[in-house]
Design a protein around this motif. Structure first.
Motif, PDB file in Angstrom:
ATOM      1  N   MET A  42      14.527  77.125  23.199  1.00 17.64           N
ATOM      2  CA  MET A  42      13.686  76.165  22.543  1.00 17.64           C
ATOM      3  C   MET A  42      13.948  74.739  23.208  1.00 17.64           C
ATOM      4  O   MET A  42      13.001  73.757  23.396  1.00 17.64           O
ATOM      5  CB  MET A  42      13.853  76.172  21.095  1.00 17.64           C
ATOM      6  N   ALA A  45      11.965  74.562  26.466  1.00 13.60           N
ATOM      7  CA  ALA A  45      10.493  74.242  26.180  1.00 13.60           C
ATOM      8  C   ALA A  45      10.566  72.841  25.998  1.00 13.60           C
ATOM      9  O   ALA A  45       9.448  72.064  26.385  1.00 13.60           O
ATOM     10  CB  ALA A  45      10.093  75.158  25.111  1.00 13.60           C
ATOM     11  N   PHE A  59       6.473  78.223  31.167  1.00 11.43           N
ATOM     12  CA  PHE A  59       7.579  78.701  30.860  1.00 11.43           C
ATOM     13  C   PHE A  59       8.041  79.674  31.112  1.00 11.43           C
ATOM     14  O   PHE A  59       9.214  80.069  31.245  1.00 11.43           O
ATOM     15  CB  PHE A  59       7.192  78.699  29.076  1.00 11.43           C
ATOM     16  N   GLU A 100       9.410  79.663  22.840  1.00 10.22           N
ATOM     17  CA  GLU A 100       9.200  78.747  23.885  1.00 10.22           C
ATOM     18  C   GLU A 100       7.461  78.472  23.834  1.00 10.22           C
ATOM     19  O   GLU A 100       6.931  77.289  23.573  1.00 10.22           O
ATOM     20  CB  GLU A 100       9.475  78.646  25.277  1.00 10.22           C
TER      21      GLU A 100
END
Length: 373
Positions: A42, A45, A59, A100
């Motif tokens: 996360m 991201a 991603f 993500e």
């Protein structure tokens, strides 16, 4: 002599209790580590979104994923096999990537085909799959940006090259981003209403019927063989009929709630299909790569020699060469070539430049990691 297992001694019970406590402790550690990994994903991201201005962030990196899975297999201490361990990590990575940004992958449908099974094998169960009615529709869906990636069949070990896939690459700007090989197992499936001793027709795709011909000749010689558009379509038809069966894969059996009456009925136990992952982005080197080209040559003596010579001259391993009929009057010979290495490698650059000196056109379809699983 009794068939009942012997009662565990007090010492055995104590040993089992200790082992179970150790498993519980390890499970707690694994849970904490997976959660930490998910939190890192996360944060990745967030960094990517910030760097790209919340638009255009990439991603999924095929080369990075291939490196991670290869490293897992290299460092695996056992007793789980390398492939089993890599599959576990694939699912962890798939779930973390979904945190993500959930990916949508187009594939040659309908739902329940081997192509969908290949998509799930490559991307993991957390990806969203979207069935398309034709191969060129998969290409268009990805090129339009409606899906992040696509999965299309390109080669079967017993049936050969999928020409429609190769032809579509000629006119498309899509890149090859990866590959996945799937062992093809065909099963005889029956519905909830099927009377097994009354089966008079068998549905399947024409290729699947051909790949199971010997088994059908030996075990169901009088049943009518009906070719349909896909194995998934065959599974659908069987659901409501009492006198029919289908030949399809395990995924179709699960999706359409069918019983596997006979498993692995294919004539060749090594039957497998290679699928390509297609996308819009260039993939960086992963250390174990392939490159695919499409080359058009002039209709003149020595054309094939001039095409092959650079590979020998610069020590590049050509792994595949396919010829397709010209789609225009200008392209008499169209060659599809796979070779080991990345197009950014010095030797690959020399090969491609040398081919361009005599070719009408050279198109790099993509460099991508070799299939890990």
């Amino acid at each position: 002599m009794s068939d009942k297992p012997e009662s565990l001694t007090q010492a055995d019970e104590s040993a089992l209790m200790q082992l179970r406590e150790e498993i519980d402790r390890l499970d707690t550690e694994i849970l904490a580590l997976i959660s930490k990994r998910a939190n890192c994903a996360m944060k990745v991201a967030e960094v990517k979104m910030k760097a790209s201005g919340n638009a255009g962030a990439v991603f999924y990196r095929p080369e990075r994923e291939a490196q991670v899975l290869t490293s897992v297999m290299d460092r695996n201490p056992g007793p789980l096999g390398n492939e089993d361990m890599a599959k576990l990590f694939r699912e962890i990575m798939s779930a973390c990537l979904a945190l993500e940004k959930p990916m949508e992958v187009a594939y040659l449908g309908p739902e329940g085909t081997f192509t969908q099974q290949a998509a799930l094998k490559h991307f993991g169960q957390w990806v969203k799959t979207k069935p398309m009615p034709a191969i060129d529709e998969v290409f268009r869906e990805v090129e339009a940006g409606a899906c992040n990636y696509g999965v299309v069949p390109v080669e079967n070990s017993s049936e050969g090259i999928v020409n429609h896939t190769l032809d579509t690459f000629i006119t498309s700007n899509i890149k090859i981003c990866g590959e996945v090989e799937l062992r093809i197992h065909h099963h005889l499936l029956a519905g909830p209403n099927t009377k097994h001793d009354k089966i008079s027709r068998i549905y399947s795709h024409q290729q699947s019927l051909a790949q199971c011909r010997k088994w059908l000749d030996a075990h169901m010689p009088h049943a009518e063989r009906i070719a349909v558009s896909s194995n998934a379509e065959a599974a659908k038809r069987v659901q409501g009929e009492w006198n029919s069966a289908a030949i399809a894969g395990e995924l179709a059996a699960s999706l359409y709630d069918l019983e596997i009456v006979e498993s692995k009925i294919e004539d060749s136990p090594d039957n497998s299909t290679r699928f390509l992952i297609i996308g819009t982005e260039q993939v960086g080197p992963s250390s174990e790569d392939k490159t695919s080209l499409v080359v058009s040559m002039r209709n003149e003596p020595g054309a094939l020699y001039h095409l092959l010579k650079p590979f020998n001259e610069f020590g590049v391993d050509m792994t595949r060469l396919e010829t397709r009929p010209s789609m225009t009057g200008n392209w008499t010979y169209v060659f599809f070539i796979d070779f080991a290495g990345h197009c950014e490698d010095e030797s690959a650059i020399k090969v491609i430049n040398a081919i361009r000196e005599t070719a009408v056109d050279v198109k790099v379809l993509g460099s991508y990691p070799k299939g890990v699983l």
